[in-house]
Design a protein around this motif. Structure first.
Motif, mmCIF file in Angstrom:
data_model
loop_
_atom_site.group_PDB
_atom_site.id
_atom_site.type_symbol
_atom_site.label_atom_id
_atom_site.label_comp_id
_atom_site.label_asym_id
_atom_site.label_seq_id
_atom_site.Cartn_x
_atom_site.Cartn_y
_atom_site.Cartn_z
ATOM 1 N N SER A 281 0.851 -1.190 0.000
ATOM 2 C CA SER A 281 0.000 0.000 0.000
ATOM 3 C C SER A 281 0.886 1.239 0.000
ATOM 4 O O SER A 281 2.094 1.163 0.246
ATOM 5 N N ILE A 282 0.273 2.392 -0.281
ATOM 6 C CA ILE A 282 0.988 3.665 -0.298
ATOM 7 C C ILE A 282 0.675 4.396 1.001
ATOM 8 O O ILE A 282 -0.489 4.610 1.334
ATOM 9 N N SER A 283 1.721 4.774 1.741
ATOM 10 C CA SER A 283 1.550 5.354 3.071
ATOM 11 C C SER A 283 1.826 6.848 3.077
ATOM 12 O O SER A 283 2.756 7.317 2.404
ATOM 13 N N PRO A 284 1.058 7.612 3.849
ATOM 14 C CA PRO A 284 1.354 9.044 3.991
ATOM 15 C C PRO A 284 2.730 9.318 4.580
ATOM 16 O O PRO A 284 3.287 10.416 4.382
ATOM 17 N N GLN A 285 3.300 8.334 5.280
ATOM 18 C CA GLN A 285 4.607 8.525 5.911
ATOM 19 C C GLN A 285 5.710 8.796 4.891
ATOM 20 O O GLN A 285 6.799 9.267 5.257
ATOM 21 N N LEU A 286 5.440 8.501 3.628
ATOM 22 C CA LEU A 286 6.415 8.818 2.577
ATOM 23 C C LEU A 286 6.730 10.307 2.543
ATOM 24 O O LEU A 286 7.798 10.713 2.083
ATOM 25 N N PHE A 287 5.812 11.119 3.037
ATOM 26 C CA PHE A 287 5.967 12.573 2.968
ATOM 27 C C PHE A 287 6.335 13.194 4.314
ATOM 28 O O PHE A 287 6.441 14.415 4.415
ATOM 29 N N GLU A 292 0.116 12.378 7.612
ATOM 30 C CA GLU A 292 -1.275 11.903 7.678
ATOM 31 C C GLU A 292 -2.171 12.930 8.355
ATOM 32 O O GLU A 292 -3.272 13.229 7.867
ATOM 33 N N LYS A 293 -1.711 13.486 9.469
ATOM 34 C CA LYS A 293 -2.497 14.499 10.176
ATOM 35 C C LYS A 293 -2.755 15.714 9.278
ATOM 36 O O LYS A 293 -3.885 16.224 9.187
ATOM 37 N N ILE A 294 -1.707 16.177 8.596
ATOM 38 C CA ILE A 294 -1.845 17.361 7.738
ATOM 39 C C ILE A 294 -2.729 17.057 6.539
ATOM 40 O O ILE A 294 -3.618 17.850 6.173
ATOM 41 N N PHE A 295 -2.534 15.894 5.915
ATOM 42 C CA PHE A 295 -3.324 15.536 4.733
ATOM 43 C C PHE A 295 -4.813 15.427 5.058
ATOM 44 O O PHE A 295 -5.663 15.763 4.237
ATOM 45 N N VAL A 423 -2.365 9.772 -5.079
ATOM 46 C CA VAL A 423 -2.952 8.526 -4.601
ATOM 47 C C VAL A 423 -3.084 8.543 -3.078
ATOM 48 O O VAL A 423 -4.089 8.085 -2.519
ATOM 49 N N THR A 424 -2.074 9.080 -2.404
ATOM 50 C CA THR A 424 -2.123 9.163 -0.941
ATOM 51 C C THR A 424 -3.321 9.995 -0.482
ATOM 52 O O THR A 424 -4.082 9.590 0.406
ATOM 53 N N LEU A 425 -3.503 11.148 -1.082
ATOM 54 C CA LEU A 425 -4.619 12.016 -0.718
ATOM 55 C C LEU A 425 -5.957 11.377 -1.095
ATOM 56 O O LEU A 425 -6.943 11.485 -0.348
#
Length: 615
Positions: A281-287, A292-295, A423-425
């Motif tokens: 899967s694609i994780s927000p942690q990549l950024f 995740e909180k900000i997105f 994709v993350t968003l």
């Protein structure tokens, strides 16, 4: 833009300085110079290439243990030897200065210094810095203090390095708004505007921060944070080991860096997508850890960028609105910073820059924050850059060093990163199902191979280039998400072949541009097998009806037939939403081979610079 290299070592630094300058040639320049302090300042300057400066240094047997060097890209004053750096000042305690950036209040300082008896011999803003330091040196009697006092008066962006004729035991440098780093070696210490200039001697780097002033000696250094013209407290900046290698900034078997970088794209994209290549899967942690909180709070996207990065942002607008259901606006950074836009604190600001030092993009992000935008994300290729330090979240594209002025692999890796963001968003907003995510992951894993296959059309592109290189104008057409790719194709052709090229959304032809079409105007069309293909076919018929010659990059299964006046090159496969990345490849190859046949300087096109660190 301009490049700085400085060295103070136990052995002759001239070869180090000259090789460092040669590694900075990609930044763009019109003159070069060197100053060596060995009991007397010895300065050499030329409007030729660094190779000419090297010949001059060899003829004059220039050598020494302390020196600074520079490649200049003209801002104030025409390209000439008198305007080339280093600039000198002083009689009893003569100094030499090199400078990157622009001093905005140079005229006022110049008038004051002229009233004090200083004579100016150039048209540059840099000479003001040299005389100002020399003036302050009369009262401080210490070069470090003089530099601190001087930079407090300067408005604008600068990175400077200063050597003193009677004190060759140190170099003083300062940074504000333009990149500058220290290199720590076993035989001495060094300074440069780019790590690529120093990998020949060290990989241990210290990246200076805004307002830092540093003093280098053969066996040590210190960094001070100068405040209000006084020597501030001594500060510590982390020593980082650069991952840059000498091979990465050398040509190898290729004729030009642009060619090398076009063919490095399969690896560059694979490296950029490495974190998801084996993931489920694609994780927000990549950024970033806060992503995740900000997105989850994000209700819109504002993309700020310039040039090629701006085109990447335009592609992302289609993706973000179509896939993630998020409203997205894309702004040219140099325009945005002088508008009065409406800000929403829950709109995520995304800055895109290859170098991470693009002055307009950095200023635009700062401006967005001042308007009330709460969070920001950097998509960048340089981990130590100002853009990375300025934003809350970040994604490194891992394209590796990009030397050619015309961006290639930086663009395609930016697009890969922007699809990951999309994709993350989309996932966090429940706009993307698990099945869709798995399909996208498979497409991303396939992408490097698909790019490799796209590169195989090069021989056909070479044949087309033979028809192009004598043309004076060209028209690029695309529809939907491929319209920004047409813009990028036109930009590449303009940058390195100097052929005037424009790009339009194909549906706009009948609203004006069709008047330009005749047999002397080649029309390049991007024709993927997507929902807009039939509409595009109608637009292409409009071109043929006016006698225009069509050059079409199509997918393998696009139902477009070759005929008189219609030339087609087919890509091996269709990449669906990732199609813009694949269709970028033939446009890069076309620009490169047209420029090759015209005999232009592919890697260093006239009037342009790689890293635009001034407004």
């Amino acid at each position: 833009m301009c490049g700085i290299v400085g060295a103070i070592a136990k052995n002759d630094v001239v070869p180090v300085l000259l090789e460092g300058l040669s590694k900075l040639e990609y930044r763009g320049y019109d003159s070069a110079g060197i100053a060596i302090a060995n009991g007397k300042l010895h300065r050499l300057r030329t409007t030729g290439r660094v190779s000419e400066l090297s010949k001059l240094a060899h003829l004059q047997k220039t050598h020494g243990f302390t020196g600074i060097a520079h490649t200049r890209w003209a801002t104030h004053g025409a390209p000439s030897e008198r305007n080339a750096h280093p600039h000198l000042s002083g009689d009893e305690r003569k100094i030499a200065v090199v400078h990157n950036g622009i001093i905005e209040n140079h005229e006022a300082i110049r008038k004051r210094l002229e009233s004090e008896g200083f004579k100016f011999s150039s048209d540059t803003d840099t000479e003001v810095i040299a005389h100002l330091i020399s003036f302050n040196l009369k009262t401080t009697h210490d070069l470090l203090e003089s530099v601190c006092s001087s930079v407090a008066e300067l408005q604008g962006a600068y990175a400077i390095a200063v050597v003193e004729e009677t004190r060759p035991d140190h170099i003083v440098v300062a940074r504000n708004g333009a990149p500058l780093l220290l290199g720590l070696g076993t035989e001495g210490n060094y300074v440069a505007s780019d790590a690529s200039a120093l990998v020949q001697v060290t990989r241990n780097m210290v990246y200076l921060e805004e307002g830092d002033v540093a003093e280098l000696h053969q066996d040590g250094y210190r960094i001070l944070s100068c405040v209000k013209g006084k020597k501030g407290k001594e500060v510590t900046r982390p020593v980082q080991e650069s991952t840059l290698t000498r091979d990465a900034v050398e040509l190898g078997p290729y004729a030009h860096f642009m060619q090398k970088e076009i063919f490095e794209q399969p690896v560059a994209v694979a490296n950029t997508l490495e974190m998801v290549s084996n993931a489920q899967s694609i994780s927000p942690q990549l950024f970033g850890s806060k992503a995740e909180k900000i997105f989850r709070q994000t209700n819109g996207i504002l993309i700020l960028a310039c040039g090629t990065s701006y085109h990447a942002g335009l592609v992302a607008k289609y993706w973000l609105e179509t896939i993630a259901g998020l409203q997205c606006s894309v702004e040219i950074a140099s325009e945005y910073r002088y508008r009065d836009p409406i800000a929403d604190k829950n709109t995520l600001v995304v800055g895109i820059s290859q170098s991470g030092e693009t002055a307009d993009t950095l200023a635009a992000i700062s401006y967005a924050k001042s308007l009330g935008h709460q969070y920001s994300l950097a998509i960048c290729n340089v981990p130590e850059s100002a853009l990375i330090r300025q934003t809350d979240l970040r994604f490194l594209t891992r394209a590796g060093p990009e030397i050619g002025v015309a961006s290639t692999k930086a663009f395609t890796t930016q697009l890969a990163a922007l699809m990951l963001l999309t994709v993350t968003l989309a996932k966090l907003r429940n706009k993307f199902s698990h099945e869709c995510e798995q399909k996208m992951l498979m497409a991303m894993r396939r992408l490097p191979t698909a790019i490799q296959l796209a590169l195989q059309i090069e021989p056909q592109v070479v044949q087309w280039a033979a028809n192009f290189f004598q043309k004076r104008h060209a028209l690029f057409l695309g529809r939907g998400v491929h319209y920004p790719i047409a813009l990028e194709g036109a930009l590449k052709l303009k940058e390195i072949s100097y052929i005037h090229a424009e790009a339009y959304a194909a549906g706009e032809l009948k609203h004006g541009p069709l008047a330009l079409v005749d047999k002397e105007m080649p029309v390049i069309a991007i024709a993927p097998n997507d929902a807009l293909l039939e509409k595009l076919k109608s637009n292409l018929q409009e071109v043929r009806a006016r006698g225009g010659e069509l050059y079409v990059f199509a997918d393998a299964d696009s139902q477009i037939q070759e005929s008189e006046g219609v030339h087609i090159i087919r890509l091996a496969e269709y990449a669906d939403m990732l199609s813009p990345i694949l269709h970028t490849i033939p446009l890069q190859l076309l620009a490169y081979h047209v420029a090759l046949q015209k005999g232009t300087d592919v890697d260093k096109p006239r009037n342009l610079a790689k890293a635009v660190t001034v407004e």
